[in-house]
Structures are given as structure tokens and as C-alpha cells.
Enzyme design. Structure first.
Site, PDB file in Angstrom:
ATOM      1  N   GLY A 194     -14.554  35.950 100.953  1.00 43.20           N
ATOM      2  CA  GLY A 194     -15.865  35.781 100.340  1.00 43.20           C
ATOM      3  C   GLY A 194     -15.789  34.733  99.255  1.00 43.20           C
ATOM      4  N   CYS A 232     -13.443  34.207  94.448  1.00 39.27           N
ATOM      5  CA  CYS A 232     -13.089  34.436  95.862  1.00 39.27           C
ATOM      6  C   CYS A 232     -12.416  35.796  96.020  1.00 39.27           C
ATOM      7  CB  CYS A 232     -12.126  33.362  96.363  1.00 39.27           C
ATOM      8  SG  CYS A 232     -12.724  31.673  96.291  1.00 39.27           S
ATOM      9  N   ASP A 233     -12.517  36.334  97.221  1.00 41.68           N
ATOM     10  CA  ASP A 233     -11.754  37.530  97.548  1.00 41.68           C
ATOM     11  C   ASP A 233     -11.468  37.536  99.045  1.00 41.68           C
ATOM     12  OD1 ASP A 233     -10.793  40.249  96.414  1.00 41.68           O
ATOM     13  OD2 ASP A 233     -11.755  40.748  98.324  1.00 41.68           O
ATOM     14  N   SER A 234     -10.276  37.958  99.414  1.00 44.61           N
ATOM     15  CA  SER A 234      -9.873  37.991 100.826  1.00 44.61           C
ATOM     16  C   SER A 234      -9.412  39.373 101.230  1.00 44.61           C
ATOM     17  CB  SER A 234      -8.747  36.986 101.087  1.00 44.61           C
ATOM     18  OG  SER A 234      -9.176  35.658 100.864  1.00 44.61           O
TER      19      SER A 234
END
Length: 470
Positions: A191, A154-156
Site C-alpha cells: 500500500g 508504505c506497508d507490505s
């Protein structure tokens, strides 16, 4: 069906979201160079990095993190599968039981046997030998899994006034950003990428929501930044943490479980649960909250309390636990002279003072994960803790010390010809991890178990190196 979840992130917030859903993930940090990934992707696409949308960026990084962990596990699996040599099993308890039955001391120094630190140097230990290929064939491991483990990346990032914001890292940046956010609104994007280790199947997606901020004071900002919470999170705040007090409202996003909407939109969304369902080939995809909860019931915690069984695996000499146990200990990797082929150095760990027998020298290691066999656990732990790339080494034998309900397995490996391992201390369990000349090892202040086994291990390393040369 029990399926392990691997979270390719050190984010406490994401881990806690999974915990709240009944899922206890194994944490595997990807160590992805995020700026470099974005630069190289933009170059491949023939665009400037600034032209990548925020959705592009979070998706690129989520996929890169999941892929990095996937590749690391695949490397471990491939090296473990090619292991050669003999598997020797020792039975210290059989020797002790025989001594007890005679009512005679084993030796004058038998009273020096320390069962706490595993010093059995005063007794002769019976052993058995079998081909390592047979042991590998009969032992369950990651290679045998039909589904999973499932790797989540994940990435924010936060978009406000047309500017994409990642982690502020330093207090001054966090303060400046929080002032700009006051009374304003921004978009929080995340994501997601889920990869099934068994099949390589992956699912990607993104989610976002509009976050509205209230009229908080400069004093509020200073106090919040002083906690350190906003420094390593995208957008300078956490919805489910102290930063939630600054948020007046949220539009969009989706809650997968009642009471956890903020956390869900910030860290996980429908694509994540679709990915879990897709990789598990679930029939129904209509209720991802219940699906996640159902999956969670079958997940075993990597840190949960289980039977105290151990395996000592080394050379790689790595301590890894038996399946169903919790801990492992050490890694020992041997280097040979490129001309004579004789062992010259081994990788050793100077143990942190807070650890058991702190300040002594042993070999790096850690805990085995669900689904792994002994060699897979050894290779993975040596990679994570000491920076030993499985592709640079070859497993040439193992030694299992069987104590009935628990055991140590030592995995012996040699640095491949033409390859160089550059060990390093990757966490606070080690003061130092380095190549140590073979002749210096017995003169160091060794961990008790290391001191007990060193003479026989040094001899076997030399024997294995000789066999490897021939």
C-alpha cells in the site's frame, strides 16, 4: 524546483529503491502501532479484523504511517510559528579579532580557549538583540513551502494459502513460513500513501504481484534466517536481497526503472509515483520512472556533505544547523514550579560512549533537514530523539552564537502549564534522557559547550520564566 522527500519508514529496502532512482529521502519513522491501527479501523467499520482484505490492511497502514509523520511535522510548524521572546546573537569571532589586533592576551587563561569543543568562556562576547517574531518572519521554513516536503508512507504484506503474513520477527516463525513457501506461490501486496506537507493533499493506492518460489533446501532456509534479513520484512524474504535467490519468477507488478522490477513491486509502485506527480502538479503522468528520476535530481540528501555550519538550540536548548549545513546538537527543555513559576528541572542527555565527548551530559538533538528553519529543526529533533511533543512546550527565546560560516542557535522553551513532557532515549545516541534538577546540572560531567554556556543559560531560563509568569 527542489522538493524534499520524507520516507515514513525505517525500511532499508525502500530507502535503497529510492536511492537507485536518484532520490535521497529523509527518514522519519512513524512509530505507528500497527496491530492497534488495524483493530481500531475494523471497529470503526463494524467488521471483524479478519474480514479486512490484504489490500485493505496495507492501505490502512500506509495511510496511518504517512499521516502520523504529517501530524508530527504540522505540530512542529505550529509551535515554531507561535514562538515569542527575543533572539540574541553573539559574535565570538569579533571579540577574538579585537584581541588579536591589540597583540595582548585577552586574559591569563586565554590559552585555555578550545576552538574544537567551542569553549569561549575566557572572552567577552558582543551581542545584538531583536524580536524573535521578526527573525521568524524573515527566515524560510516549512511554513513558507508552496509544495512539499512530500511524505511517503508504505506497508507490505504477503498472502499465501489464504493467510496474510506480516513480519515474522523471530527465527522460528520465519523458518516455518519459508518451508511452506517452498515450491509454492503467493501474492506480495504494498500500500502507498503520499501526502504533501504544504497543502495536505494526498494520493493513495496499492500494487501487487504473484511471486513463485523454487525448491530450496532446509539448509538454505537455516542459513538465510541466520542472516537476520527475513525477520523484519513482510513475507519473510526480500526480493532485492539474499531472499531473491529463492524466487523463480514474478507475475504482475510494474517496473518504473529498468533493472529494478523486483524492488519496485515489493516496495513502490505506480501509485507512489502518481502521488509524487499529483502533489507536484506535474503536467504529464505517462512516464513515472522518468518523472521520479527528474524529481530525484532536485532532491538534496539529508546526509549528504554540506558546509559545516551549526546552530545550538535549547530549552528546548537544541543544537540545529544553519540552512545549508549538516549537523545540530542539543535540546534543553525547562520545567517550572506550578506555584512559584521558578525553573526547577531541565531535560538532559547522557551521551553514548561512542559519540563526541561520550559519557558527558548535554542536551539531545540531531541534524536539521532541508526546508526547516532553526526552531522547526529544534522542535522536530527534540521530538524524535527525546520524545518531547512540540504541543507540550512553548518557545520563549533563542540565542545564536555566530561564527561566520557556521553558528549555534539555542532555542529556549518552557513546558506548558498543565502539560507534562515524559522524555526518553529514542535512539542509541543517548544512554539516558531525563529531567535533571536545576541545581544538579553544574555538578554533572558536562559536555564542554554545555559547561561553557550553562551559567548564562541558567540565568536566562530564570529570567524567561519570570517574564512568562508576568
Amino acid at each position: 524546483m527542489s522538493v524534499s522527500i520524507i520516507l515514513a519508514s525505517q525500511s532499508m529496502s525502500r530507502r535503497n529503491v529510492l536511492y537507485s532512482a536518484g532520490i535521497s529521502p529523509t527518514i522519519r519513522v512513524s512509530h505507528v502501532d500497527e496491530p492497534e491501527v488495524l483493530r481500531s479501523t475494523a471497529l470503526e467499520r463494524g467488521v471483524a479484523e479478519e474480514q479486512l482484505s490484504i489490500e485493505d490492511r496495507v492501505m490502512i497502514l500506509a495511510q496511518a504511517k504517512a499521516q502520523a509523520v504529517f501530524d508530527a511535522y504540522r505540530s512542529v510548524m505550529n509551535t515554531a510559528a507561535s514562538a515569542q521572546g527575543d533572539h540574541i546573537t553573539a559574535f565570538p569571532l569579533e571579540s577574538q579579532e579585537a584581541a588579536d589586533s591589540t597583540a595582548q592576551p585577552v586574559a591569563e587563561d586565554a590559552e585555555n580557549i578550545d576552538t574544537t569543543t567551542r569553549d569561549f568562556s575566557a572572552i567577552e562576547v558582543p551581542t545584538s538583540v531583536q524580536p524573535l517574531t521578526d527573525v521568524q518572519h524573515n527566515s524560510a521554513g516549512l511554513k513558507s513551502q508552496k509544495v512539499g516536503p512530500l511524505i511517503i508512507g508504505c506497508d507490505s504484506m504477503f498472502l499465501i494459502d489464504g493467510e496474510v503474513q506480516g513480519k515474522p520477527h523471530i527465527p522460528e516463525v520465519a523458518v516455518e513460513r519459508l518451508r511452506r513457501m517452498r515450491g509454492n506461490s503467493g501474492e506480495l501486496w504494498t500500500g502507498h500513501c503520499v501526502i504533501d506537507l504544504a497543502t495536505g493533499k494526498s494520493v493513495q493506492g496499492s500494487s501487487h504481484a504473484v511471486v513463485k518460489f523454487g525448491q530450496y533446501s532446509d539448509r538454505d532456509i537455516e542459513r538465510y534466517v541466520a542472516t537476520g534479513e527475513p525477520l523484519e520484512v513482510a513475507g519473510n524474504f526480500t526480493l532485492e536481497g539474499l531472499g531473491g535467490a529463492f524466487v523463480d519468477g514474478i507475475e504482475g507488478g510494474s517496473a518504473w526503472r529498468d533493472g529494478h522490477k523486483f524492488a519496485a513491486i515489493a516496495h513502490f509502485g505506480r501509485p507512489t509515483w502518481r502521488g509524487l506527480d499529483g502533489c507536484l502538479e506535474c503536467a504529464s503522468r505517462s512516464d513515472h520512472g522518468k518523472r521520479a528520476g527528474a524529481i530525484g535530481q532536485g532532491i538534496r540528501s539529508a546526509s549528504g556533505k554540506r558546509d559545516a555550519a551549526w546552530r545550538w538550540m535549547g530549552a528546548v536548548c537544541l543544537w540545529a544547523p544553519a540552512l545549508g549545513s549538516e549537523w545540530c546538537r542539543w535540546v534543553l527543555l525547562a520545567r517550572t514550579d506550578e506555584h512559584s513559576g521558578e525553573v526547577t528541572h531541565v531535560v538532559m542527555q547522557h551521551r553514548a560512549m561512542w559519540s563526541a565527548e561520550g559519557g558527558t551530559w548535554g542536551i539531545p538533538g540531531g541534524a536539521i533537514a532541508d526546508g526547516e528553519n532553526a526552531i522547526e529543526g529544534a522542535l522536530r529533533e527534540s521530538s524524535e530523539e527525546a520524545g518531547i511533543d512540540p504541543e507540550d512546550i512553548e518557545v520563549v527565546g533563542t540565542y545564536c552564537e555566530d561564527h561566520g560560516p557556521w553558528r549555534y542557535t539555542t532555542v529556549f522553551a518552557l513546558e506548558k502549564p498543565g502539560h507534562k513532557v515524559h522524555p526518553q532515549a529514542n535512539d542509541d545516541e543517548s544512554m539516558e534522557v531525563a529531567w535533571i534538577p536545576l541545581q544538579e546540572v553544574p555538578h554533572r560531567k558536562l559536555l564542554t559547550a554545555m559547561r561553557t554556556d550553562w551559567s548564562r543559560f541558567a540565568q536566562r531560563l530564570n529570567d524567561l520564566a519570570a517574564q512568562y509568569r508576568s
